[in-house]
Write an enzyme that holds these catalytic residues in place. Structure first.
Site, PDB file in Angstrom:
ATOM      1  N   LYS A 185      35.845  35.847  54.015  1.00  0.00           N
ATOM      2  CA  LYS A 185      36.619  36.960  53.608  1.00  0.00           C
ATOM      3  C   LYS A 185      36.029  38.479  53.862  1.00  0.00           C
ATOM      4  CE  LYS A 185      34.506  37.236  48.881  1.00  0.00           C
ATOM      5  NZ  LYS A 185      34.034  38.556  49.186  1.00  0.00           N
ATOM      6  N   THR A 186      34.795  38.326  53.856  1.00  0.00           N
ATOM      7  CA  THR A 186      33.936  39.775  54.049  1.00  0.00           C
ATOM      8  C   THR A 186      34.412  40.133  55.281  1.00  0.00           C
ATOM      9  OG1 THR A 186      32.369  39.170  52.503  1.00  0.00           O
ATOM     10  CG2 THR A 186      31.903  40.734  54.312  1.00  0.00           C
ATOM     11  N   ASP A 205      38.226  43.916  47.167  1.00  0.00           N
ATOM     12  CA  ASP A 205      37.473  42.394  47.503  1.00  0.00           C
ATOM     13  C   ASP A 205      37.475  41.905  45.882  1.00  0.00           C
ATOM     14  OD1 ASP A 205      35.898  40.623  48.585  1.00  0.00           O
ATOM     15  OD2 ASP A 205      34.274  41.420  48.266  1.00  0.00           O
ATOM     16  N   GLU A 206      37.317  40.441  45.840  1.00  0.00           N
ATOM     17  CA  GLU A 206      37.444  39.617  44.814  1.00  0.00           C
ATOM     18  C   GLU A 206      38.336  40.139  43.698  1.00  0.00           C
ATOM     19  OE1 GLU A 206      35.485  37.197  44.979  1.00  0.00           O
ATOM     20  OE2 GLU A 206      33.765  37.610  45.924  1.00  0.00           O
ATOM     21  N   GLN A 242      38.688  30.667  42.328  1.00  0.00           N
ATOM     22  CA  GLN A 242      37.504  30.884  41.930  1.00  0.00           C
ATOM     23  C   GLN A 242      37.263  32.003  41.008  1.00  0.00           C
ATOM     24  OE1 GLN A 242      34.142  30.955  45.245  1.00  0.00           O
ATOM     25  NE2 GLN A 242      36.158  31.026  46.633  1.00  0.00           N
ATOM     26  N   ARG A 263      29.655  25.005  46.895  1.00  0.00           N
ATOM     27  CA  ARG A 263      28.389  25.667  47.283  1.00  0.00           C
ATOM     28  C   ARG A 263      27.772  25.038  48.349  1.00  0.00           C
ATOM     29  NH1 ARG A 263      29.962  29.957  47.007  1.00  0.00           N
ATOM     30  NH2 ARG A 263      32.031  28.684  46.764  1.00  0.00           N
TER      31      ARG A 263
END
Length: 647
Positions: free
Chosen positions: A37-38, A227-228, A258, A602
């Site tokens: 995503k970044t 973002d997020e 998430q 993770r």
């Protein structure tokens, strides 16, 4: 195809490229775990600049300064220093930047002060003093501030937040707390200051009360990127939509799978209703995962499928097949600790470094037995929170009570216990200790009475409650360590927790679990000796570098991180998912499932879901555990079943 489009096509996968090159208009990028995503956001910024959008007409909003710096640095590598005129940073940073230019419209000078936490605590303490409230029994400043902050971030009235927080405490004066909140707000305004939450609240208020200012920024920012987005609260969401209303070029990136921070005000409905607000919005899904093996992702996909009311995404791995994740059925918490230690050593022999492995858990107390076992085995570990279980203040407070039953000459435990009382500091506690002849026998009624007589008046009610615990613990009553802990909680310490700690419920759970844990020891002395051994070995190991240490972390603190190997503790119903989270929140089970999904994703190479079958009761009895419903939902064949023999 332009030069930059050709370059982008080589640097991005098809999903990322489609989102980056999308035409103007509202865009929702659903970026599943580990899908880049970044990278997508950075290349979107570069695409806009290459397409002729002035950098100063772009607003990039993030949740951390680190994320903002990383994105801007990477964008600069792509398009050059021109991108430095782009407005990029956290919500608070951007709101502050705008408020500095227009503060006078809200009654502030442009050079208003931003209060830090110590400043805010000082103002609350001053308000308590001005209202002539009992500073010793009134909730601590950080507790009041936590309620004020929650009200600000959720848009709820402070009265509603305080009522929910203190509904079980009949001796707490809600009107007094509201008065303190009012004085705190007035004091900030009088001194021309804002706290951290005010930056967002006043940023939104500025737009609502001064439409001309809002129109200016609506015209300036032709593109807004967030973002997020799943972690935004009500104020942040409304502020973003207001700025983007004119050009409607709003691109938000996030993953509803998430969304795990409702307890601090985040509202996942912000991302779920994006399409309702912008009916013409384009939706792009990033589902190609670069982090985890196919086997781990299949487990993650199966887990999150239990939340059908969310945007469905199916993670696909680019990596080669590897081992199936392990579903480990283990006797109890002690065996779980032993199993993890054995696996860590095996994996080290296979070439993994300790810092490439992590143990994740739903609540801090889940790792109590593991910490004891790792310490005994001299396996170095570090904890994300920075404080090991038995080193936490609330655990040491309770242990101080227990230690006095074992050793009447324990001055540290006596003074620690006394200093929990209103109006008692180090000097007073030492004075009382000296008057007792530097020894306190809990079973001695005369000594208990003597302490009450020499304490300050404000402390006597609290001491009377503690003295009743000591009286109940006298020989012949059959009180176990767990009984003593429970009695201490009910008579005194539960109220102390609620007044002193903003996360009182979590700390209460820690103590209740410790009470349960004591049931495995034959005597109080055996339990306290184990704790002492652990803390002393901790001190010896404190110089070990993180690189040589296993990482222990709650799942909440692990979000955004990754490890080659992940162990998930206590994957049993009641522990993960957590009973309280399910019963106290309408969306509780769905959020617990999202949290479990975050834990799974993770892991890069290997995943272990540990499921003890027994928990010891406070009285040493055996309680049987059920597998976590999240594990039960995973289809057969996706997990490697391991059942360890009872030893």
């Amino acid at each position: 195809m332009t030069d930059h489009q050709d370059m982008f096509a080589k640097a991005l996968n098809g999903e990322q490229l489609a989102a980056v090159m999308a035409p103007d208009g509202p865009i929702l990028v659903l970026a599943a775990a580990g899908t880049g995503k970044t990278r997508t956001l950075v290349y979107r910024v570069a695409h806009l600049v290459f397409s002729g959008v002035p950098p100063e007409a772009i607003l990039l909003l993030t949740f951390t300064n680190k994320a903002a710096r990383e994105m801007l640095d990477r964008a600069r590598q792509l398009v050059g220093d021109g991108v430095s005129s782009l407005w990029g940073g956290t919500f608070h940073h951007m709101a502050n930047r705008i408020l500095r230019r227009h503060a006078s419209l809200l009654g502030y000078a442009p050079d208003y002060t931003i209060l830090d936490s110590d400043d805010s605590e000082s103002l609350v303490k001053k308000a308590v003093k001005e209202l002539k409230l009992d500073t010793e029994t009134f909730p601590k400043a950080q507790v009041v501030l936590a309620a004020i902050s929650h009200a600000a971030n959720t848009g709820k009235p402070l009265r509603e937040v305080l009522t929910a927080r203190f509904q079980d405490m009949l001796d707490v004066n809600l009107e007094a707390m509201l008065a303190v909140g009012g004085r705190y707000a007035a004091a900030k305004l009088k001194m021309g200051a804002m706290d951290f939450d005010d930056l967002l609240v006043n940023g939104l208020r500025l737009f609502k009360e001064h439409p001309d200012v809002l129109r200016h920024y609506q015209g300036r920012f032709r593109h807004v990127l967030v973002d997020e987005f799943q972690d935004t609260n009500a104020v942040q969401s409304e502020w973003v939509h207001a700025i983007a209303a004119t050009h409607r070029n709003l691109l938000v990136v996030g993953d509803d799978f998430q969304s795990i921070y409702s307890w601090r005000g985040a509202d996942y409905r912000n991302i779920m209703t994006f399409k309702d607000r912008y009916t013409d919005a384009r939706i792009f899904k990033l589902e190609t995962n670069y982090r985890s093996t196919p086997e781990i992702l299949e487990v993650a996909n199966a887990c999150i499928a239990g939340n059908p009311e969310q945007f469905q995404k199916h993670l696909r791995s680019v990596r080669e097949k590897h081992l199936l994740p392990v579903s480990a059925r283990i006797r109890d918490g002690d065996a779980q600790g032993r199993y993890i230690a054995e696996q860590v050593r095996r994996l080290q022999r296979a070439g993994y470094r300790p810092d490439e492995m992590a143990v994740l858990y739903r609540a801090h107390y889940h790792a109590m037995e593991l910490q004891l076992y790792l310490t005994r085995e001299r396996i170095p570990f570090v904890i994300t929170s920075g404080i090991r279980f038995f080193e936490q203040a609330h655990i040491k407070d309770v242990c101080a009570l227990l230690r006095l039953f074992q050793n009447p000459r324990d001055s540290l435990s006596f003074t620690r216990l006394l200093e929990l009382l209103p109006g008692v500091g180090l000097r007073t506690s030492q004075k009382v200790w000296d008057k007792l002849g530097q020894s306190f026998v809990p079973q001695d009624e005369a000594q208990r009475r003597q302490v009450g007589e020499v304490l300050p008046a404000a402390a006597r009610v609290g001491w009377k409650a503690i003295a009743q615990v000591f009286e109940r613990g006298c020989e012949g009553t059959g009180m176990t360590p767990a009984d003593l802990i429970e009695e201490f909680l009910e008579k005194f310490y539960k109220g102390h927790l609620q007044r002193v700690f903003e996360n009182a419920e979590n700390r209460l759970e820690d103590i209740q679990e410790m009470a349960r844990f004591t049931g495995k020891y034959a005597t109080l002395e055996a339990f306290l000796s184990e704790v002492a051994l652990m803390t002393n070995l901790d001190a010896e190991a404190s110089t070990v570098e993180d690189r040589a240490s296993l990482r222990l972390s709650t799942v909440h603190q692990a979000k955004g991180l990754e490890w080659k190997v992940v162990f998930v503790l206590w994957a049993t119903d009641g522990m993960f998912p957590q009973t309280r989270a399910i019963t106290e929140n309408a969306d509780g089970e769905a959020e617990e499932r999202r949290l479990f999904y975050v834990a799974i994703t993770r892991a890069k190479d290997e995943l272990f879901l540990c499921q003890p079958e027994i928990r010891r009761g406070r009285d040493g009895s055996i309680n049987f555990c059920r597998q976590s419903r999240f594990v039960v939902e995973i289809p057969k064949g996706l997990l490697r079943e391991v059942r360890l023999p009872y030893l």
